[in-house]
Structures are given as structure tokens and as C-alpha cells.
Design a protein around this motif. Sequence first.
Motif, mmCIF file in Angstrom:
data_model
loop_
_atom_site.group_PDB
_atom_site.id
_atom_site.type_symbol
_atom_site.label_atom_id
_atom_site.label_comp_id
_atom_site.label_asym_id
_atom_site.label_seq_id
_atom_site.Cartn_x
_atom_site.Cartn_y
_atom_site.Cartn_z
ATOM 1 N N GLY A 197 -4.672 -17.841 -34.976
ATOM 2 C CA GLY A 197 -5.145 -18.969 -35.773
ATOM 3 C C GLY A 197 -6.140 -18.614 -36.854
ATOM 4 O O GLY A 197 -6.723 -19.501 -37.482
ATOM 5 N N ILE A 198 -6.343 -17.311 -37.110
ATOM 6 C CA ILE A 198 -7.324 -16.923 -38.124
ATOM 7 C C ILE A 198 -6.718 -16.958 -39.522
ATOM 8 O O ILE A 198 -7.415 -16.958 -40.525
ATOM 9 C CB ILE A 198 -7.901 -15.517 -37.809
ATOM 10 N N MET A 199 -5.379 -16.960 -39.604
ATOM 11 C CA MET A 199 -4.709 -17.064 -40.894
ATOM 12 C C MET A 199 -3.368 -17.746 -40.716
ATOM 13 O O MET A 199 -2.827 -17.806 -39.610
ATOM 14 C CB MET A 199 -4.525 -15.681 -41.534
ATOM 15 N N GLU A 200 -2.841 -18.279 -41.816
ATOM 16 C CA GLU A 200 -1.543 -18.927 -41.791
ATOM 17 C C GLU A 200 -0.443 -17.885 -41.988
ATOM 18 O O GLU A 200 -0.706 -16.767 -42.426
ATOM 19 C CB GLU A 200 -1.467 -19.983 -42.899
ATOM 20 N N GLU A 201 0.766 -18.299 -41.672
ATOM 21 C CA GLU A 201 1.889 -17.378 -41.838
ATOM 22 C C GLU A 201 2.035 -17.017 -43.306
ATOM 23 O O GLU A 201 1.950 -17.865 -44.186
ATOM 24 C CB GLU A 201 3.182 -18.027 -41.339
ATOM 25 N N MET A 202 2.253 -15.729 -43.565
ATOM 26 C CA MET A 202 2.350 -15.261 -44.942
ATOM 27 C C MET A 202 3.617 -15.770 -45.608
ATOM 28 O O MET A 202 4.642 -15.931 -44.965
ATOM 29 C CB MET A 202 2.320 -13.731 -44.979
ATOM 30 N N ILE A 203 3.518 -16.004 -46.905
ATOM 31 C CA ILE A 203 4.639 -16.519 -47.678
ATOM 32 C C ILE A 203 5.162 -15.441 -48.606
ATOM 33 O O ILE A 203 4.439 -14.966 -49.476
ATOM 34 C CB ILE A 203 4.216 -17.751 -48.511
ATOM 35 N N GLY A 204 6.383 -15.044 -48.381
ATOM 36 C CA GLY A 204 7.128 -14.130 -49.248
ATOM 37 C C GLY A 204 6.331 -13.290 -50.201
ATOM 38 O O GLY A 204 5.548 -12.441 -49.819
ATOM 39 N N ASP A 205 6.517 -13.531 -51.505
ATOM 40 C CA ASP A 205 5.890 -12.736 -52.563
ATOM 41 C C ASP A 205 4.740 -13.486 -53.203
ATOM 42 O O ASP A 205 4.602 -13.536 -54.421
ATOM 43 C CB ASP A 205 6.910 -12.348 -53.635
ATOM 44 N N LEU A 234 -17.317 -13.236 -35.402
ATOM 45 C CA LEU A 234 -17.970 -13.071 -34.109
ATOM 46 C C LEU A 234 -19.368 -13.683 -34.108
ATOM 47 O O LEU A 234 -19.821 -14.249 -33.113
ATOM 48 C CB LEU A 234 -18.056 -11.585 -33.734
ATOM 49 N N ALA A 235 -20.051 -13.562 -35.248
ATOM 50 C CA ALA A 235 -21.415 -14.088 -35.341
ATOM 51 C C ALA A 235 -21.446 -15.608 -35.208
ATOM 52 O O ALA A 235 -22.433 -16.181 -34.721
ATOM 53 C CB ALA A 235 -22.049 -13.667 -36.662
ATOM 54 N N THR A 236 -20.376 -16.266 -35.647
ATOM 55 C CA THR A 236 -20.336 -17.736 -35.597
ATOM 56 C C THR A 236 -19.493 -18.247 -34.432
ATOM 57 O O THR A 236 -19.313 -19.459 -34.283
ATOM 58 C CB THR A 236 -19.754 -18.289 -36.911
ATOM 59 N N LEU A 237 -18.991 -17.330 -33.615
ATOM 60 C CA LEU A 237 -18.086 -17.715 -32.534
ATOM 61 C C LEU A 237 -18.744 -18.662 -31.530
ATOM 62 O O LEU A 237 -18.139 -19.632 -31.076
ATOM 63 C CB LEU A 237 -17.560 -16.466 -31.818
ATOM 64 N N LYS A 238 -19.999 -18.393 -31.179
ATOM 65 C CA LYS A 238 -20.680 -19.218 -30.177
ATOM 66 C C LYS A 238 -20.845 -20.657 -30.652
ATOM 67 O O LYS A 238 -20.811 -21.592 -29.863
ATOM 68 C CB LYS A 238 -22.040 -18.609 -29.839
ATOM 69 N N VAL A 239 -21.024 -20.801 -31.963
ATOM 70 C CA VAL A 239 -21.189 -22.148 -32.523
ATOM 71 C C VAL A 239 -19.836 -22.826 -32.692
ATOM 72 O O VAL A 239 -19.647 -23.995 -32.308
ATOM 73 C CB VAL A 239 -21.913 -22.092 -33.875
ATOM 74 N N ALA A 240 -18.871 -22.091 -33.253
ATOM 75 C CA ALA A 240 -17.560 -22.677 -33.545
ATOM 76 C C ALA A 240 -16.702 -22.811 -32.293
ATOM 77 O O ALA A 240 -15.863 -23.708 -32.198
ATOM 78 C CB ALA A 240 -16.837 -21.824 -34.586
ATOM 79 N N GLY A 241 -16.880 -21.901 -31.338
ATOM 80 C CA GLY A 241 -16.109 -21.955 -30.101
ATOM 81 C C GLY A 241 -14.784 -21.232 -30.171
ATOM 82 O O GLY A 241 -14.137 -21.010 -29.143
ATOM 83 N N SER A 242 -14.344 -20.861 -31.356
ATOM 84 C CA SER A 242 -13.086 -20.141 -31.518
ATOM 85 C C SER A 242 -13.080 -19.456 -32.876
ATOM 86 O O SER A 242 -13.922 -19.735 -33.734
ATOM 87 C CB SER A 242 -11.889 -21.099 -31.414
ATOM 88 N N LEU A 243 -12.121 -18.564 -33.068
ATOM 89 C CA LEU A 243 -11.969 -17.912 -34.369
ATOM 90 C C LEU A 243 -11.485 -18.936 -35.383
ATOM 91 O O LEU A 243 -10.604 -19.742 -35.107
ATOM 92 C CB LEU A 243 -10.969 -16.753 -34.269
ATOM 93 N N GLN A 244 -12.071 -18.893 -36.564
ATOM 94 C CA GLN A 244 -11.759 -19.872 -37.596
ATOM 95 C C GLN A 244 -10.807 -19.299 -38.637
ATOM 96 O O GLN A 244 -10.798 -18.102 -38.911
ATOM 97 C CB GLN A 244 -13.058 -20.334 -38.282
#
Length: 210
Positions: A138-146, A95-105
Motif C-alpha cells: 500500500g505504499i504505492m499504486e500499481e505502475m502504469i505502462g510508460d 518508519l519515523a511516522t509509523l507509530k503515529v500513522a499506524g501503517s505505511l502511507q
Amino acid sequence: MMNRILGRPPPPEELVRKWRQSIRAQERTLDRQIRGIESEEVKIKRSMKQLAKKKDITNCKMLAKELVRSRKQKDRIHTSKAQLNSIVMQLQQQLATLKVAGSLQKSTEVMTLVNRLVKLPEISQSMETLAMEMTKAGIMEEMIGDTLDAFEDDDIEEEADEEVNKVLFQVTEGLLGEAAPVGAPLQSEAEPEEEPELDEMQARLSALRA
């Protein structure tokens, strides 16, 4: 609300607020789990003292193993609470960097922590939902199995004799354990006391850990 009506994704600030609320709820769930385990531990210690006086070494050692397992489970839960708090801190940083980045990273740390917490039985379902929402945002990729079996190595079927003996010595105040090897005479005679319901106690502890 208008975003939902129009089919638009919620703004990042709303998503983060929702996720933080969900994580705090999971922390409360873990706190209740810890209290339940500690309540059963009190009963186990009381029963161990009774069994030690009756020279029932076999059942006393069995309860000592349950106590060791419970302590390991509590350690895992405390670690998980710290990991949940780390996710909250990462979200606040987003949230602190949202204004600069424009979206969740995308956050590798968040992904790693969520992957670990999904494997914790107490909160796995809620964390799976959170993981799907974060992946969609878009804050994380799809999790992979184990990819990360965070707690598999700690799921010990047989506790080390040294650790069990230490618990025996502490709880029975020296009647059993380190200072009194199995088969050695005990120091006090048994007084008539109610026989502890060992099977029921084990079942309750197993349910708390499941």
C-alpha cells in the motif's frame, strides 16, 4: 516468521528493512557497472592515442563516440544511485511516522522514483519485484505502462560533433579534435604498435550498457 506461517503480512518494520537491503544491493550492482565501464574507457583512451599517431581519424572518431556514450551512461547510473538513496530516505521517514500513522502511507515520491528506476536495464528486474511488494503493502499504486520514460530522451544514437571533437582533442592531447579538423595533418609519426581490437572493444562496451 510466525506471520508468514499464519499467512499474515510481515510487519511494516520488517518490510522496510527488507526493502532497504534490496536497494543497497542494487546500489552495489550499479557500482560494479560503473567500474566495468571505466575499465573499458581506459582501454579506449589508450587505443585512441595509438590511432591518432597512425592518422586513423575514422576509427579514432568512432571510439570517441563510444566514449561519449559511456560517459552519458555513467551519468545516468550516478543519477539512479541518487534516486535509490532518496527511496531509502523516504522509507526511513515512513518508519519515523509509523507509530503515529499506524501503517505505511502511500508515497507519490517513492512511486515516481521506482517508476524511473524500473526503466534502468541494470536493475529493472529487481526494481519490478520491489514495486510489486510496495504496491501490495500500500505504499504505492500499481505502475502504469510508460508513464515515465526516464531515460528514453538520453538514449542518443548520434552524438553531437562538437562533443565528439572535444573528446578527441582531450584524449589525443590535441592531435585530433577541436584544434585539428578532420583532414588536417597530424603532428607525430606513428610508431609500430599493436593494432587495437576495435570490434571487440565496442562489443564489450555495448554489453556493459545493455
